[in-house]
Design an enzyme around this catalytic site. Structure first.
Site, PDB file in Angstrom:
ATOM      1  N   ASP A 517     -27.866  -4.403  34.156  1.00 14.22           N
ATOM      2  CA  ASP A 517     -27.324  -3.578  33.823  1.00 14.22           C
ATOM      3  C   ASP A 517     -26.653  -3.610  32.656  1.00 14.22           C
ATOM      4  O   ASP A 517     -26.194  -4.743  32.113  1.00 14.22           O
ATOM      5  CB  ASP A 517     -25.860  -5.050  35.143  1.00 14.22           C
ATOM      6  CG  ASP A 517     -24.972  -3.382  35.008  1.00 14.22           C
ATOM      7  OD1 ASP A 517     -24.458  -2.475  34.112  1.00 14.22           O
ATOM      8  OD2 ASP A 517     -23.791  -3.318  35.582  1.00 14.22           O
ATOM      9  N   HIS A 518     -26.581  -2.635  31.817  1.00 17.23           N
ATOM     10  CA  HIS A 518     -26.932  -2.778  30.546  1.00 17.23           C
ATOM     11  C   HIS A 518     -25.506  -2.711  30.348  1.00 17.23           C
ATOM     12  O   HIS A 518     -24.850  -2.934  28.836  1.00 17.23           O
ATOM     13  CB  HIS A 518     -27.498  -1.598  29.929  1.00 17.23           C
ATOM     14  CG  HIS A 518     -28.260  -1.797  28.666  1.00 17.23           C
ATOM     15  ND1 HIS A 518     -27.846  -2.466  27.739  1.00 17.23           N
ATOM     16  CD2 HIS A 518     -28.879  -1.218  27.795  1.00 17.23           C
ATOM     17  CE1 HIS A 518     -28.091  -2.833  26.428  1.00 17.23           C
ATOM     18  NE2 HIS A 518     -28.930  -1.445  26.145  1.00 17.23           N
ATOM     19  N   ARG A 519     -24.423  -2.656  31.280  1.00 19.87           N
ATOM     20  CA  ARG A 519     -22.883  -2.648  30.811  1.00 19.87           C
ATOM     21  C   ARG A 519     -22.304  -4.204  30.584  1.00 19.87           C
ATOM     22  O   ARG A 519     -21.523  -4.497  29.976  1.00 19.87           O
ATOM     23  CB  ARG A 519     -21.674  -1.672  31.779  1.00 19.87           C
ATOM     24  CG  ARG A 519     -21.990  -0.455  32.084  1.00 19.87           C
ATOM     25  CD  ARG A 519     -21.784   0.087  32.856  1.00 19.87           C
ATOM     26  NE  ARG A 519     -22.244  -0.398  34.523  1.00 19.87           N
ATOM     27  CZ  ARG A 519     -21.327  -0.849  35.582  1.00 19.87           C
ATOM     28  NH1 ARG A 519     -20.924   0.356  35.828  1.00 19.87           N
ATOM     29  NH2 ARG A 519     -22.050  -1.064  37.068  1.00 19.87           N
ATOM     30  N   ILE A 521     -25.444  -6.888  30.482  1.00 20.17           N
ATOM     31  CA  ILE A 521     -26.271  -7.135  29.876  1.00 20.17           C
ATOM     32  C   ILE A 521     -26.855  -6.318  28.455  1.00 20.17           C
ATOM     33  O   ILE A 521     -27.775  -5.487  28.572  1.00 20.17           O
ATOM     34  CB  ILE A 521     -27.054  -8.099  30.528  1.00 20.17           C
ATOM     35  CG1 ILE A 521     -26.316  -9.345  31.565  1.00 20.17           C
ATOM     36  CG2 ILE A 521     -28.405  -8.655  30.283  1.00 20.17           C
ATOM     37  CD1 ILE A 521     -27.268  -9.472  32.680  1.00 20.17           C
TER      38      ILE A 521
END
Length: 545
Positions: A517-519, A521
């Site tokens: 989850d780029h939010r 990591i």
């Protein structure tokens, strides 16, 4: 600095109701900035500031009815820029319909007494004031409709006002020439109306026609009915959500906000006076839609659903119902894919030494009553990294502003069953040995395939491992199992030539795919995780340090 009293300018129709106050005491405003919104029977208009300054006092309240000259507010302005007059030069009244004299002049010859005649009346856009041009945002009639005098034909919107254009005559609409979303100006044709007149009406000479209204001021914004004709009484129609645009009442600022959100005003419940839609109504509607679960048939997030196709047109077909487990899995994956910004990091781990150690422990595993596969090693290595890199052992809080950091290490692993994918969870992985993990994983996998897993055994996971090594493949992009923030995909290991500094040597390489989850990591953290995981798997004894 001087303080000036700002008053209501000429608003044409006599008076209007305050439906929105757009400024507060203490606000610094620019010249021409809208101060408030007034609504009359036929139009709504935003009253602009005549000059820049600071608002010292507001003298009106919502619901007040104002007319020309009433006090609006006190404005502190730069004395150098102050002007003698403090009255706003804002929208003045406009002639409410095209000149009646032109209509009378075009009347046909008078028939015999008692006869009835018909004629076609071209209805044009009247003077719409300083805007010059306005956009057609609603068409309230169609060909064949019977209209009465003063009935609204369409709604126009300029930068500062929205206005309904009334019909100057009663009759039947023959043709509608105005187009939705088109820009029109004074003199453009709106429609043609067939008018039926008795002989007495038709014989009236053109000279007897009412004189046209005085020329409007250049700042006019409102369109109403003819000055010499009292408006015909018309029953008020209550707006309801889902009604056509003809029933929508909203000011320019509200319409602009709705366009920015892509919202259909006809779907919003009005809470303002006279069934008027307010900005708060639009915001509440958008918030409700964002919080509502997506319909099963919809693509979600505003995406159009995939069109239905009749496959039987191309050959024989059979409809096979999905199992409940498959339906739930599809819904969960769809929700996770739409809500999580996925990125996948790829890596390869040299597991040559690990594989040799695993095979050497076959006797110990047999004695413990289990089979030692690569999965327990992956579980143990990932548990170590979840403690070393704690952001991977977190979840994003519902408010989106906090991370929930977990002090336990529970890891799920995907099991392929005939009915669909299941993810049992092994608890406290960091506190168990490789043989204990092998026993528990085998037990949970058997329960999954035999439909004996309890709901509790599939809950509480911090991280998930999805292994396709027993099937094949060189890599894939697994979908994060929300509310976790990462998932590890493992493909089939293969012997590959690896350069050791002097020569190529055959090494057993294991493909790894980490979706996250780029939010929560970033890419650097993901790369560190996969590189560190590859190092741990390459030297599994390092876990003892």
């Amino acid at each position: 600095m001087t303080t000036e009293l700002i008053r209501v300018p000429d608003i044409g129709t006599g008076e209007g109701e305050v439906i929105e106050i757009l400024v507060n005491v203490g606000d610094t405003i620019e010249a021409e900035q809208s101060l408030l919104t007034l609504e009359s029977d036929k139009a709504s208009m935003e009253i602009p500031a005549p000059k820049a300054g600071i608002i010292k006092n507001i003298k009106v309240r919502l619901g007040d009815r104002l007319k020309e000259g009433d006090e609006l507010l006190e404005l502190e302005v730069d004395s150098a820029a102050a002007e003698p007059a403090a009255v706003v030069e804002a929208p003045a009244a406009v002639a409410e319909t095209p000149a009646a004299a032109a209509a009378a002049a075009s009347a046909p010859a008078v028939p015999a007494d008692g006869a009835v005649t018909t004629r076609i009346k071209d209805v044009e856009v009247p003077d719409i004031g300083s805007a010059g041009k306005a956009r057609v945002i609603e068409l309230l009639i169609k060909a064949g409709d019977a209209v009465s005098e003063e009935q609204s034909l369409l709604t126009l919107e300029s930068d500062k006002a929205s206005m309904e254009i009334p019909s100057p005559v009663s009759g039947t609409v023959v043709e509608v020439l105005a187009k939705l979303d088109s820009e029109v100006s004074e003199g453009n044709l709106i429609c043609r109306i067939e008018v039926t007149e008795a002989a007495g009406q038709a014989s009236a000479p053109a000279e007897a026609a009412p004189a046209p209204a005085p020329a409007p001021a250049p700042q006019q914004e409102i369109v109403g009915g003819p000055a010499s004709v009292a408006p015909a009484s018309k029953p008020e129609v209550a707006c309801k959500p889902g009604d056509s645009g003809a029933c929508v009442h909203a000011g320019p600022a509200v319409r602009k906000l709705a366009r920015e959100f892509g919202v259909d005003l006809g779907q919003i419940s009005p809470t303002g006076p006279h069934q008027r839609i307010l900005k708060e109504d639009v915001q509440a509607f958008v918030k409700q839609r964002l919080n509502a679960p997506a319909a099963a048939s919809s693509g979600g997030m505003g995406i159009e659903p995939i069109p239905e196709v009749d496959f039987s047109r191309f050959g024989k077909v059979e409809n096979v119902p999905m199992t409940r487990l498959q339906q739930i899995g599809a819904s969960n994956l769809h929700r996770a894919w739409l809500n999580i910004p996925h990125v996948t990091q790829f890596e390869s781990a040299d597991i040559t030494e690990l594989e040799a150690f695993r095979k050497a422990q076959k006797a110990a595993a047999d004695k413990a009553g289990t089979k030692l596969t690569v999965l327990p090693f992956l579980l143990k290595a990932c548990a170590h990294l979840l403690k070393e890199l704690p952001e991977f052992n977190s979840s994003l809080a519902p408010n989106g502003k906090e991370l929930i950091m977990k002090q336990y290490v529970h890891i799920g692993f995907a099991v392929d069953t005939p009915d669909g994918l299941l993810v049992p969870v092994i608890r406290d992985v960091d506190q168990k040995s490789l043989l204990q993990l092998a026993l528990e994983a085998a037990e949970l996998a058997d329960k999954a395939r035999n439909k004996k897993l309890s709901p509790e055994q599939m809950q509480g996971g911090c991280f998930t491992i999805s292994s396709l090594g027993h099937i094949g493949g060189t890599g894939f992009t697994p979908i994060v199992n929300a509310p976790e923030v990462a998932i590890l995909g493992v493909s089939r290991a293969s012997m590959q030539p690896v350069w050791d500094g002097r020569d190529f040597a055959p090494r057993l390489m294991l493909p790894l795919s980490l979706s996250y989850d780029h939010r929560v990591i970033n890419g650097a953290a993901a790369a560190r995780f996969t590189r560190r995981l590859a190092d741990v798997l390459a030297e599994i004894r390092s876990l003892l340090l």
